[in-house]
Write a protein that holds these residues in place. Structure first.
Motif, PDB file in Angstrom:
ATOM      1  N   SER A   2      22.199  20.727  82.489  1.00 31.89           N
ATOM      2  CA  SER A   2      20.741  20.609  82.418  1.00 31.89           C
ATOM      3  C   SER A   2      20.318  20.093  81.059  1.00 31.89           C
ATOM      4  O   SER A   2      19.304  20.502  80.511  1.00 31.89           O
ATOM      5  CB  SER A   2      20.084  21.965  82.703  1.00 31.89           C
ATOM      6  N   ASP A   3      21.104  19.203  80.477  1.00 33.23           N
ATOM      7  CA  ASP A   3      20.811  18.655  79.172  1.00 33.23           C
ATOM      8  C   ASP A   3      19.879  17.459  79.332  1.00 33.23           C
ATOM      9  O   ASP A   3      20.308  16.319  79.469  1.00 33.23           O
ATOM     10  CB  ASP A   3      22.123  18.240  78.494  1.00 33.23           C
ATOM     11  N   TYR A   4      18.573  17.744  79.277  1.00 38.70           N
ATOM     12  CA  TYR A   4      17.585  16.696  79.530  1.00 38.70           C
ATOM     13  C   TYR A   4      17.581  15.628  78.443  1.00 38.70           C
ATOM     14  O   TYR A   4      17.128  14.508  78.676  1.00 38.70           O
ATOM     15  CB  TYR A   4      16.194  17.309  79.659  1.00 38.70           C
ATOM     16  N   HIS A 206      23.639  14.844  85.657  1.00 38.20           N
ATOM     17  CA  HIS A 206      22.503  14.664  84.755  1.00 38.20           C
ATOM     18  C   HIS A 206      21.208  14.913  85.527  1.00 38.20           C
ATOM     19  O   HIS A 206      21.099  14.539  86.705  1.00 38.20           O
ATOM     20  CB  HIS A 206      22.514  13.243  84.186  1.00 38.20           C
ATOM     21  N   PRO A 207      20.200  15.515  84.884  1.00 39.43           N
ATOM     22  CA  PRO A 207      18.937  15.787  85.577  1.00 39.43           C
ATOM     23  C   PRO A 207      18.282  14.550  86.181  1.00 39.43           C
ATOM     24  O   PRO A 207      17.593  14.651  87.200  1.00 39.43           O
ATOM     25  CB  PRO A 207      18.055  16.398  84.481  1.00 39.43           C
TER      26      PRO A 207
END
Length: 381
Positions: A2-4, A206-207
């Motif tokens: 959840s690394d935006y 990835h988000p």
């Protein structure tokens, strides 16, 4: 996962037409863009219905593709293109036709060979416009920048990745998929599922891509069985074609993982169609990865319309029964794979690092062989 803030790039076709009857928009596009030297790359079946595309007289059709493309298929298509010097190349068919069209569009001038462009970002330029028209809900190749071709000498796939191979126009007309037979519909549909699931559970998830993956999984869970049972179900066919496109988007910046790595030797060594190979492997890899991504594994099952679980044994049974319920054979033995080839396939699969390095759980050659052994005669649903 959840690394935006983590950087990522996403590219999609310049134009996209989606919905019933949209194939009729190809002719006006060709006229508007001023194309006159047109090459259509297709399989034999779709070459026989080229009239549906509304193309002008003089269009050249290369329609000899019989399966997943290899270097001989590429050479034959390039010979046709070198004589025509196309300003437009159209891929009309499944992922094989569309992948071959991409490679032809960038290679026909002869300035580079396939060996020159294997890998990421090695294509120098693209001299032809590209249009992609899928006739199956499967690879999502119309959405992406990758193309695969098999080297018969090594029985390995050569993967090319370049933004020069991105379609200028993609036409997703579900009417073109209504005649796909049930078995092909099922196999290619599980390929869609595998694209979305492998991207969603990947170390590179990835988000930006998760939304496409989630909706693709949900659409497959809700509509694939309907397509298999009732091929003329236009709504279900349209939903699956959209899911396939979403899966193609997932392939771009994230790509697949162990599932596809283990499936590739089944196709290159034993001629098992890509979708069927992925269906055979899918339950095993989903279950293997469950301890590493338990929350996402449970979410995958829920999106498929199944009971959420993180227990590997339960995950395997649920996923296997989903695939078997589509009428797919779920053992390597039934697919005609000799048991004596399992170790060789494991050695080939473990070497596909571009995919295995994406997997959320380390998978050794022994792990891969264990999957093949289980899949060889796993009890069917």
């Amino acid at each position: 996962m959840s690394d935006y803030a983590r950087p990522i790039g996403l590219c999609q076709p310049r134009f996209l037409d989606y919905g019933s009857g949209t194939v009729a928009r190809l002719g006006p596009f060709v006229a508007r863009e001023g194309h006159s030297r047109i090459l259509v790359v297709a399989d034999a079946y779709n070459a026989g219905r080229i009239g549906l595309l509304g193309l002008p007289d003089g269009t050249v059709v290369h329609g000899t593709l019989a399966g997943e493309p290899d270097l001989e298929d590429l050479a034959a298509a390039l010979a046709v293109a070198a004589e025509l010097r196309p300003d437009l190349v159209i891929g009309f068919g499944g992922g094989s036709a569309m992948d071959l069209a991409k490679l032809v569009a960038v290679l026909w001038p002869g300035e580079q060979t396939i060996r020159d462009i294997v890998g990421p970002d090695r294509v120098a330029r693209r001299p032809s416009t590209i249009v992609q028209i899928p006739t199956t809900a499967g690879t999502g190749s119309e959405a992406g920048i990758r193309a695969l071709v098999t080297d018969p000498a090594t029985q390995a796939k050569l993967a090319v990745e370049s933004r020069h191979m991105l379609a200028d126009l993609a036409i997703l007309d579900p009417d073109l998929t209504l005649t796909v037979p049930p078995a092909v519909t099922a196999a290619t549909g599980v390929d869609v599922l595998a694209h979305c699931v492998e991207a969603f559970t990947s170390k590179r998830a990835h988000p930006l891509i998760d939304g496409f993956a989630r909706e693709g999984i949900r659409l497959v869970g809700a509509h694939l069985k309907r397509c298999v049972a009732h091929g003329a179900d236009a709504e279900a066919r349209a939903a699956m074609l959209l899911a396939s496109y979403y899966g193609g988007i997932c392939l771009g910046p994230v790509n697949t993982a162990a599932g596809h790595a283990l499936a590739y030797p089944l196709g290159t060594r034993h001629g098992i169609p890509h979708g069927a190979a992925n269906a055979l492997i899918f339950p095993h890899v989903l279950a293997f990865n469950a301890p590493a991504v338990p929350a996402r594994t449970a979410e995958v099952l829920a999106l498929m319309g199944l009971a959420p679980s993180t227990d590997p044994d339960e995950v395997f049974v649920l996923a296997r029964d989903f695939c078997a319920g589509l009428g797919l054979d779920m053992t390597l033995a039934a697919a005609g794979v000799p048991r004596g080839d399992l170790a060789v396939m494991a050695a080939e699969a473990v070497a596909i690092r571009r995919l295995l390095d994406n997997n959320p759980r380390e998978m050794t050659e022994a792990d891969i062989l264990a999957v093949y052994e289980t899949a060889y005669e796993a009890v069917a649903a």
